[in-house]
Enzyme design. Structure first.
Site, PDB file in Angstrom:
ATOM      1  N   THR A 169       0.821  -1.204   0.000  1.00 46.65           N
ATOM      2  CA  THR A 169       0.000   0.000   0.000  1.00 46.65           C
ATOM      3  C   THR A 169       0.860   1.260   0.000  1.00 46.65           C
ATOM      4  O   THR A 169       2.010   1.230   0.471  1.00 46.65           O
ATOM      5  CB  THR A 169      -0.905  -0.022   1.245  1.00 46.65           C
ATOM      6  OG1 THR A 169      -1.499   1.261   1.422  1.00 46.65           O
ATOM      7  CG2 THR A 169      -0.126  -0.341   2.522  1.00 46.65           C
ATOM      8  N   ASP A 170       0.272   2.365  -0.454  1.00 44.03           N
ATOM      9  CA  ASP A 170       0.982   3.654  -0.375  1.00 44.03           C
ATOM     10  C   ASP A 170       1.081   4.148   1.070  1.00 44.03           C
ATOM     11  O   ASP A 170       1.863   5.047   1.376  1.00 44.03           O
ATOM     12  CB  ASP A 170       0.281   4.713  -1.251  1.00 44.03           C
ATOM     13  CG  ASP A 170      -1.169   4.978  -0.872  1.00 44.03           C
ATOM     14  OD1 ASP A 170      -1.698   4.308   0.028  1.00 44.03           O
ATOM     15  OD2 ASP A 170      -1.787   5.885  -1.485  1.00 44.03           O
ATOM     16  N   GLU A 171       0.264   3.564   1.976  1.00 42.83           N
ATOM     17  CA  GLU A 171       0.238   4.067   3.362  1.00 42.83           C
ATOM     18  C   GLU A 171       1.563   3.847   4.082  1.00 42.83           C
ATOM     19  O   GLU A 171       1.819   4.483   5.103  1.00 42.83           O
ATOM     20  CB  GLU A 171      -0.897   3.402   4.146  1.00 42.83           C
ATOM     21  CG  GLU A 171      -2.254   3.695   3.558  1.00 42.83           C
ATOM     22  CD  GLU A 171      -3.402   3.563   4.543  1.00 42.83           C
ATOM     23  OE1 GLU A 171      -3.154   3.471   5.752  1.00 42.83           O
ATOM     24  OE2 GLU A 171      -4.552   3.544   4.074  1.00 42.83           O
ATOM     25  N   TYR A 210      -2.018  -0.546  10.998  1.00 45.89           N
ATOM     26  CA  TYR A 210      -2.150  -1.223   9.699  1.00 45.89           C
ATOM     27  C   TYR A 210      -0.931  -0.955   8.825  1.00 45.89           C
ATOM     28  O   TYR A 210      -0.277  -1.890   8.324  1.00 45.89           O
ATOM     29  CB  TYR A 210      -3.421  -0.757   8.978  1.00 45.89           C
ATOM     30  CG  TYR A 210      -3.421  -1.067   7.489  1.00 45.89           C
ATOM     31  CD1 TYR A 210      -3.525  -2.382   7.035  1.00 45.89           C
ATOM     32  CD2 TYR A 210      -3.300  -0.049   6.536  1.00 45.89           C
ATOM     33  CE1 TYR A 210      -3.506  -2.669   5.672  1.00 45.89           C
ATOM     34  CE2 TYR A 210      -3.285  -0.330   5.169  1.00 45.89           C
ATOM     35  CZ  TYR A 210      -3.388  -1.644   4.744  1.00 45.89           C
ATOM     36  OH  TYR A 210      -3.370  -1.926   3.400  1.00 45.89           O
ATOM     37  N   LYS A 231       2.018  -3.450   7.338  1.00 47.10           N
ATOM     38  CA  LYS A 231       2.312  -3.630   5.904  1.00 47.10           C
ATOM     39  C   LYS A 231       3.770  -3.272   5.617  1.00 47.10           C
ATOM     40  O   LYS A 231       4.445  -3.940   4.824  1.00 47.10           O
ATOM     41  CB  LYS A 231       1.381  -2.761   5.050  1.00 47.10           C
ATOM     42  CG  LYS A 231      -0.076  -3.177   5.050  1.00 47.10           C
ATOM     43  CD  LYS A 231      -0.343  -4.551   4.454  1.00 47.10           C
ATOM     44  CE  LYS A 231      -0.142  -4.605   2.968  1.00 47.10           C
ATOM     45  NZ  LYS A 231      -0.542  -5.933   2.409  1.00 47.10           N
TER      46      LYS A 231
HETATM   47  P1  NAD Z   1      -9.933  -7.372   1.986  1.00 40.24           P
HETATM   48  O1  NAD Z   1      -9.986  -7.163   3.461  1.00 40.24           O
HETATM   49  O2  NAD Z   1     -11.151  -7.134   1.173  1.00 40.24           O
HETATM   50  O3  NAD Z   1      -9.431  -8.860   1.664  1.00 40.24           O
HETATM   51  C1  NAD Z   1      -8.422  -9.495   2.383  1.00 40.24           C
HETATM   52  C2  NAD Z   1      -8.566 -10.994   2.141  1.00 40.24           C
HETATM   53  O4  NAD Z   1      -7.477 -11.663   2.798  1.00 40.24           O
HETATM   54  C3  NAD Z   1      -9.844 -11.585   2.718  1.00 40.24           C
HETATM   55  O5  NAD Z   1     -10.443 -12.444   1.786  1.00 40.24           O
HETATM   56  C4  NAD Z   1      -9.380 -12.355   3.949  1.00 40.24           C
HETATM   57  O6  NAD Z   1     -10.189 -13.483   4.261  1.00 40.24           O
HETATM   58  C5  NAD Z   1      -7.977 -12.770   3.525  1.00 40.24           C
HETATM   59  N1  NAD Z   1      -7.050 -13.001   4.654  1.00 40.24           N
HETATM   60  C6  NAD Z   1      -6.803 -12.163   5.704  1.00 40.24           C
HETATM   61  N2  NAD Z   1      -5.882 -12.712   6.520  1.00 40.24           N
HETATM   62  C7  NAD Z   1      -5.534 -13.913   5.976  1.00 40.24           C
HETATM   63  C8  NAD Z   1      -4.613 -14.935   6.330  1.00 40.24           C
HETATM   64  N3  NAD Z   1      -3.882 -14.830   7.441  1.00 40.24           N
HETATM   65  N4  NAD Z   1      -4.493 -16.019   5.526  1.00 40.24           N
HETATM   66  C9  NAD Z   1      -5.245 -16.121   4.400  1.00 40.24           C
HETATM   67  N5  NAD Z   1      -6.130 -15.200   4.023  1.00 40.24           N
HETATM   68  C10 NAD Z   1      -6.276 -14.094   4.788  1.00 40.24           C
HETATM   69  O7  NAD Z   1      -8.723  -6.460   1.500  1.00 40.24           O
HETATM   70  P2  NAD Z   1      -8.448  -5.792   0.080  1.00 40.24           P
HETATM   71  O8  NAD Z   1      -8.923  -4.396   0.121  1.00 40.24           O
HETATM   72  O9  NAD Z   1      -8.893  -6.710  -1.004  1.00 40.24           O
HETATM   73  O10 NAD Z   1      -6.846  -5.739   0.122  1.00 40.24           O
HETATM   74  C11 NAD Z   1      -6.064  -6.805  -0.407  1.00 40.24           C
HETATM   75  C12 NAD Z   1      -4.595  -6.440  -0.297  1.00 40.24           C
HETATM   76  O11 NAD Z   1      -4.346  -5.217  -0.982  1.00 40.24           O
HETATM   77  C13 NAD Z   1      -4.128  -6.198   1.150  1.00 40.24           C
HETATM   78  O12 NAD Z   1      -2.826  -6.727   1.280  1.00 40.24           O
HETATM   79  C14 NAD Z   1      -4.094  -4.675   1.292  1.00 40.24           C
HETATM   80  O13 NAD Z   1      -3.130  -4.281   2.235  1.00 40.24           O
HETATM   81  C15 NAD Z   1      -3.700  -4.278  -0.124  1.00 40.24           C
HETATM   82  N6  NAD Z   1      -4.147  -2.942  -0.569  1.00 40.24           N
HETATM   83  C16 NAD Z   1      -5.452  -2.572  -0.443  1.00 40.24           C
HETATM   84  C17 NAD Z   1      -5.870  -1.325  -0.928  1.00 40.24           C
HETATM   85  C18 NAD Z   1      -7.306  -0.878  -0.845  1.00 40.24           C
HETATM   86  O14 NAD Z   1      -7.600   0.293  -1.120  1.00 40.24           O
HETATM   87  N7  NAD Z   1      -8.254  -1.723  -0.488  1.00 40.24           N
HETATM   88  C19 NAD Z   1      -4.932  -0.464  -1.530  1.00 40.24           C
HETATM   89  C20 NAD Z   1      -3.588  -0.883  -1.606  1.00 40.24           C
HETATM   90  C21 NAD Z   1      -3.222  -2.124  -1.141  1.00 40.24           C
HETATM   91  O1  DAU Z   2      -4.147   3.986   0.565  1.00 39.76           O
HETATM   92  C1  DAU Z   2      -4.358   2.616   0.428  1.00 39.76           C
HETATM   93  C2  DAU Z   2      -5.212   2.123   1.570  1.00 39.76           C
HETATM   94  O2  DAU Z   2      -6.525   2.617   1.342  1.00 39.76           O
HETATM   95  C3  DAU Z   2      -5.214   0.608   1.719  1.00 39.76           C
HETATM   96  O3  DAU Z   2      -3.920   0.185   2.047  1.00 39.76           O
HETATM   97  C4  DAU Z   2      -6.189   0.169   2.811  1.00 39.76           C
HETATM   98  O4  DAU Z   2      -6.270  -1.250   2.844  1.00 39.76           O
HETATM   99  C5  DAU Z   2      -7.559   0.743   2.480  1.00 39.76           C
HETATM  100  O5  DAU Z   2      -8.474   0.421   3.506  1.00 39.76           O
HETATM  101  C6  DAU Z   2      -7.488   2.257   2.298  1.00 39.76           C
HETATM  102  O6  DAU Z   2      -7.195   2.918   3.562  1.00 39.76           O
HETATM  103  P1  DAU Z   2      -7.950   4.259   4.014  1.00 39.76           P
HETATM  104  O7  DAU Z   2      -7.863   4.368   5.469  1.00 39.76           O
HETATM  105  O8  DAU Z   2      -7.513   5.410   3.193  1.00 39.76           O
HETATM  106  O9  DAU Z   2      -9.455   3.871   3.527  1.00 39.76           O
HETATM  107  P2  DAU Z   2     -10.891   4.096   4.216  1.00 39.76           P
HETATM  108  O10 DAU Z   2     -11.912   3.754   3.187  1.00 39.76           O
HETATM  109  O11 DAU Z   2     -10.992   3.442   5.540  1.00 39.76           O
HETATM  110  O12 DAU Z   2     -10.921   5.665   4.448  1.00 39.76           O
HETATM  111  C7  DAU Z   2     -10.768   6.571   3.354  1.00 39.76           C
HETATM  112  C8  DAU Z   2     -10.782   7.984   3.929  1.00 39.76           C
HETATM  113  O13 DAU Z   2     -12.108   8.274   4.412  1.00 39.76           O
HETATM  114  C9  DAU Z   2      -9.856   8.174   5.118  1.00 39.76           C
HETATM  115  O14 DAU Z   2      -9.294   9.483   5.069  1.00 39.76           O
HETATM  116  C10 DAU Z   2     -10.776   8.054   6.330  1.00 39.76           C
HETATM  117  C11 DAU Z   2     -12.095   8.576   5.811  1.00 39.76           C
HETATM  118  N1  DAU Z   2     -13.322   7.968   6.399  1.00 39.76           N
HETATM  119  C12 DAU Z   2     -13.402   6.606   6.421  1.00 39.76           C
HETATM  120  C13 DAU Z   2     -14.521   5.985   6.953  1.00 39.76           C
HETATM  121  C14 DAU Z   2     -14.616   4.484   7.014  1.00 39.76           C
HETATM  122  C15 DAU Z   2     -14.343   8.781   6.842  1.00 39.76           C
HETATM  123  O15 DAU Z   2     -14.270  10.016   6.784  1.00 39.76           O
HETATM  124  N2  DAU Z   2     -15.458   8.155   7.359  1.00 39.76           N
HETATM  125  C16 DAU Z   2     -15.580   6.805   7.456  1.00 39.76           C
HETATM  126  O16 DAU Z   2     -16.617   6.328   7.992  1.00 39.76           O
END
Ligand code: NAD
Ligand code: DAU
Length: 356
Positions: A133-135, A159, A163
């Site tokens: 992730t970019d985080e 988190y 990562k």
């Molecule tokens: P998600 O929470 O929707 O999915 C995660 C999946 O991993 C789930 O199906 C869960 O059951 C599985 N999982 C969790 N722990 C596990 C373990 N120990 N063994 C096997 N399976 C396990 O998350 P997502 O949004 O699809 O994110 C997927 C990946 O992408 C993550 O690594 C996250 O850090 C990364 N990522 C997410 C975002 C975003 O915006 N959602 C952005 C950048 C990177």
């Molecule tokens: O940047 C990549 C990341 O983006 C991934 O690595 C993470 O897995 C993914 O969850 C996401 O993280 P964020 O924390 O940015 O996403 P989230 O949707 O939780 O929140 C987006 C923004 O909105 C953040 O600034 C917090 C804000 N927010 C979020 C929720 C859930 C609100 O204002 N209200 C809310 O109820």
């Protein structure tokens, strides 16, 4: 036939990648623990597909992973499995250490032991691609240049710390053992099948249910949004043509303040599913901020474009409209994820957030 071990393939991004891999004729071994965010309904269209082999299990289960590697001999591992929600990591950081740090380290160790048994040619062909992730880069101020691949890691939430730790282990397995790894660091994804704890689906579904729309702090925090299909296309490219040992940033070049995103969702819903009284935006509530809330993320993905020729296909506004239409067209998916466990999470995260 190409074969990939995909972890976390029942989650939001992993399932998108799995569906694309099957369309491309890749045999998929899908290892997912099925935590609260893992959902077999995301893979319903693969029912009966003999080249999608689903195994419920933990990436930290070394015996199971070794068995899968011995039996299926994958050409690549793509590691999506992780705890992914920042707010949950603030309430329960240990779960993030277990899956993201210990789980990834165990997966790496098992992979490395198996990889060492391969022929030199097979070793050279194999890839371990870690989805990050970019985080991990921390937070930007307004006007700061976007994160590049050389921006120092500075994670602020449990988190992002977990990562970052996993990324360091992945890199270390390359430096120490020569494992052919790649790391991608992507910005905020949106699209169909995202679990409704994240901003876009949460706001959309709250609006449809006539509930308040919680915006943390002032709503000025900025995220860089990328459609999940664009993310997966980039991962495919990195896997195919990326240089091992490298990390690649992936971003949407679509920076938006949270309040802008929430207002955009409300405007679309005013057209597609008007509220019974007033406008959807009337339900916006500014609530207590996320502790340690990163102000801004922005990703410079010029390396990916320059070296591998990637370009996002979706414009944010078009992708958002398409995403909202998907949720409106899939009420059963929505109903089934909003179980008792989901309701308990909403209570835990929002009940104590007084107005900011
Ligand atoms: P998600 O929470 O929707 O999915 C995660 C999946 O991993 C789930 O199906 C869960 O059951 C599985 N999982 C969790 N722990 C596990 C373990 N120990 N063994 C096997 N399976 C396990 O998350 P997502 O949004 O699809 O994110 C997927 C990946 O992408 C993550 O690594 C996250 O850090 C990364 N990522 C997410 C975002 C975003 O915006 N959602 C952005 C950048 C990177
Ligand atoms: O940047 C990549 C990341 O983006 C991934 O690595 C993470 O897995 C993914 O969850 C996401 O993280 P964020 O924390 O940015 O996403 P989230 O949707 O939780 O929140 C987006 C923004 O909105 C953040 O600034 C917090 C804000 N927010 C979020 C929720 C859930 C609100 O204002 N209200 C809310 O109820």
């Amino acid at each position: 036939m190409q074969c990939q071990l995909i972890t976390g393939g029942a989650g939001f991004i992993g399932s998108c990648y799995v569906l694309r891999a099957r369309r491309a004729g890749v045999r998929v071994i899908n290892l997912d623990k099925l935590t609260y965010s893992g959902n077999m309904e995301n893979l319903a269209s693969l029912s009966g597909d003999k080249d999608h082999i689903f195994i419920q299990g933990d990436i930290g289960n070394a015996e199971l992973v070794r068995h899968l590697l011995d039996v299926w001999k994958p050409d690549a591992i793509v590691n999506f499995a992780a705890e992914s929600h920042v707010d949950r990591s603030i309430i329960d950081p240990d779960a993030f250490v277990r899956s993201n740090v210990l789980g990834t380290c165990s997966l790496l160790r098992t992979t490395k032991d198996w990889w060492l048994t391969l022929s030199k040619q097979e070793q050279a062909r194999f890839r371990f691609l870690h989805i990050s992730t970019d985080e991990v880069f921390g937070a930007l101020r307004p006007g700061d240049p976007a994160f590049t691949e050389t921006t120092p890691y500075s994670p602020n939430s449990p988190y992002s710390a977990s990562k970052a730790a996993s990324d360091h282990f992945v890199r270390a397995f390359h430096e120490t053992y020569g494992l052919p790894i790649l790391i991608t660091n992507c910005s905020n994804n949106y699209g169909p099948r995202q679990f409704p704890e994240k901003l876009i689906p949460l706001v959309m579904l709250n609006a449809l249910a006539g509930k308040p729309l919680p915006v943390y702090g002032t709503g000025e925090n900025i995220r860089d949004w990328l459609h999940v299909e664009d993310h997966c296309a980039a991962i495919e490219l990195v896997l195919k043509t990326g240089r091992t040992g490298e990390n690649y940033n992936i971003g949407g070049q679509s920076e938006r303040a949270n309040i802008e995103v929430v207002r955009a969702i409300c405007a679309i819903l005013d057209e597609l599913a008007p509220a019974e009284t007033g406008k959807h935006a009337d339900a916006i509530r500014f609530v207590a901020d996320r502790p340690g809330h990163d102000f801004r993320y922005a990703v410079d993905c010029s390396k990916l474009t320059r070296e591998l020729g990637w370009k996002a296909a979706y414009r944010f506004e078009d992708g958002l409209l398409e995403t909202i239409k998907w949720y409106l067209a899939n009420p059963d998916w929505v109903k089934n994820v909003q179980t008792g466990a989901y309701r308990r999470w909403i209570q835990a995260n929002y009940a104590s957030r007084s107005r900011a």
